[in-house]
Design a protein around this motif. Sequence first.
Motif, short mmCIF file in Angstrom:
data_model
loop_
_atom_site.label_atom_id
_atom_site.label_comp_id
_atom_site.label_asym_id
_atom_site.label_seq_id
_atom_site.Cartn_x
_atom_site.Cartn_y
_atom_site.Cartn_z
N ARG A 90 -9.02 0.65 12.94
CA ARG A 90 -9.51 -0.14 11.80
C ARG A 90 -8.84 -1.52 11.78
O ARG A 90 -9.51 -2.54 11.57
CB ARG A 90 -9.22 0.63 10.50
N MET A 132 -4.56 10.10 12.13
CA MET A 132 -4.49 9.01 11.15
C MET A 132 -4.05 7.72 11.81
O MET A 132 -4.57 6.64 11.53
CB MET A 132 -3.49 9.35 10.04
N GLY A 159 2.47 10.44 6.64
CA GLY A 159 2.13 9.06 6.29
C GLY A 159 2.30 8.18 7.52
O GLY A 159 3.20 8.41 8.33
N SER A 172 1.08 4.18 -3.00
CA SER A 172 0.64 5.55 -2.68
C SER A 172 1.67 6.60 -3.09
O SER A 172 1.45 7.80 -2.91
CB SER A 172 0.40 5.68 -1.17
N LYS A 219 -4.40 14.42 -4.10
CA LYS A 219 -4.43 12.98 -3.84
C LYS A 219 -3.80 12.16 -4.96
O LYS A 219 -3.29 11.07 -4.75
CB LYS A 219 -5.88 12.53 -3.59
N ARG A 252 -6.89 6.23 13.90
CA ARG A 252 -7.94 5.65 13.04
C ARG A 252 -7.47 4.34 12.42
O ARG A 252 -8.22 3.37 12.32
CB ARG A 252 -8.29 6.63 11.92
N LEU A 253 -6.22 4.33 11.99
CA LEU A 253 -5.69 3.13 11.33
C LEU A 253 -5.60 1.97 12.32
O LEU A 253 -5.96 0.83 12.00
CB LEU A 253 -4.32 3.46 10.73
N GLU A 256 0.83 -1.21 0.00
CA GLU A 256 0.00 0.00 0.00
C GLU A 256 0.86 1.26 0.00
O GLU A 256 0.54 2.25 -0.67
CB GLU A 256 -0.94 0.00 1.22
N ALA A 284 -1.35 -2.02 7.57
CA ALA A 284 -1.89 -1.17 6.51
C ALA A 284 -1.11 0.15 6.50
O ALA A 284 -0.37 0.44 7.45
CB ALA A 284 -3.38 -0.90 6.74
N TYR A 285 -1.29 0.89 5.41
CA TYR A 285 -0.62 2.19 5.27
C TYR A 285 -1.64 3.25 4.89
O TYR A 285 -2.55 2.99 4.11
CB TYR A 285 0.46 2.11 4.17
N ASP A 286 -1.49 4.43 5.46
CA ASP A 286 -2.39 5.53 5.10
C ASP A 286 -1.58 6.81 5.03
O ASP A 286 -0.58 6.96 5.74
CB ASP A 286 -3.50 5.65 6.16
N LYS A 287 -1.99 7.71 4.18
CA LYS A 287 -1.30 9.00 4.13
C LYS A 287 -2.27 10.09 3.73
O LYS A 287 -3.31 9.81 3.11
CB LYS A 287 -0.11 8.95 3.17
#
Length: 336
Positions: A330, A323, A247, A100, A239, A326-327, A96, A231-234
């Motif tokens: 989740r 973030m 990140g 991104s 976008k 939240r991650l 992921e 998982a990864y989020d940024k």
Amino acid sequence: MDALHEFDVIRPKTVAEMLAARKAHPASRLIGGGTDILVNIRRGIEKPPVLIETNEVSELRTIAADANEIVVGASVKLAELAQHAAVKARYPAIAEAADSIAGPTHRNMGTVGGNICLDTRCIFYNQSEWWRGANAHCLKTVGQMCHVAPKSKGVCFATFSGDLAPAFLLYGGEIDLAGPDGARTVALRDFYIGYSKQDGSTGDGRNYMAIKPGEIVLRVRARNVPGLVSAYDKIRIRKSIEYPVAGVAAAVKRAGATLADLRVAFTGTNPRAVLLDGTAALCGKPFSDATLAALDDLCRDQLMSMKTTFTPGTYRRRVATVMAKRLVRRLWDTAA
Ligand SMILES: Cc1cc2nc3c(=O)[nH]c(=O)nc-3n(C[C@H](O)[C@H](O)[C@H](O)COP(=O)(O)OP(=O)(O)OC[C@H]3O[C@@H](n4cnc5c(N)ncnc54)[C@H](O)[C@@H]3O)c2cc1C
Ligand code: SF4
């Protein structure tokens, strides 16, 4: 805009040829996809006489990802890593994160080695030569002061923004290096030294990697942990194609209602990729709002965002923390 200066390009086919080329040209720079270094050359930040391309070294273009370990060559393209079925299945945060980075064209060109060694960034640095000259330059080039923190006592706070490092940090990532003194393997968390301490005891935004002159990154490796979900989020301004404002990579293992393992790592916040210290103390207990409150405290203590981007440092730290929470929430729900 000025034309690029003249330089030679060498295209070795083996690691031995790469090392020989480095030795023969001490002022050379490595180039993978060139999506970072060519921008710096274009901006007059650096003027290497020789570029040594890493793309034709076939021994550095392999990915192995089984249930125990992932090993990725430095010349692997980001798109290849993002699309690799075993990486997606077993090391989702890494796939992921790769997926991104920037936009599709950058991912087709950009390499894993280039991402791991990505230069640190700052609004006073990633500018044209005439802009930097008109603003008296800064410590990261030829200037005498830091414009972000004028009282920094010689310390630079330029931010590390590579997306892959935090994802590999989750799995105890290591880097294989080769250089004039031979080969060695370094833990990824020891590789990034941009702590920016004012006593000068560590690196900073200029000197942010524990890499020796002439050394080459050969591979990045990491070990799997059974039951760990990641998982990864940024967040980014555009976008479709943009460096991270912040990140976060996270991994959670659950044993019923108990949090068995928790790992959280960041990019885009400090002059180094940050693997959060202190998460082990939150494990071995039931997961609850108190876990997330304690995670908030750890982020507040260890994230050191400065005004190096268009967004204020306080905002980046806050957004990274939110973030992360939240991650983790989740992942906890998914791991059930
Ligand atoms: C518009 C734009 C958006 C971007 N967005 C992102 C983003 O969201 N996230 C992100 O992480 N990056 C982003 N980037 C930066 C860049 O595209 C990626 O980080 C990419 O992975 C860099 O890889 P490369 O092979 O192109 O690096 P290069 O430019 O070829 O090299 C980068 C640096 O690494 C060194 N290097 C390369 N290979 C090795 C090696 N094997 N050993 C030692 N040193 C080596 C080079 O000498 C150079 O200093 C963006 C760039 C642009 C232009
Ligand atoms: S943090 Fe300071 S020294 Fe570093 S690049 Fe920015 S202005 Fe320059």
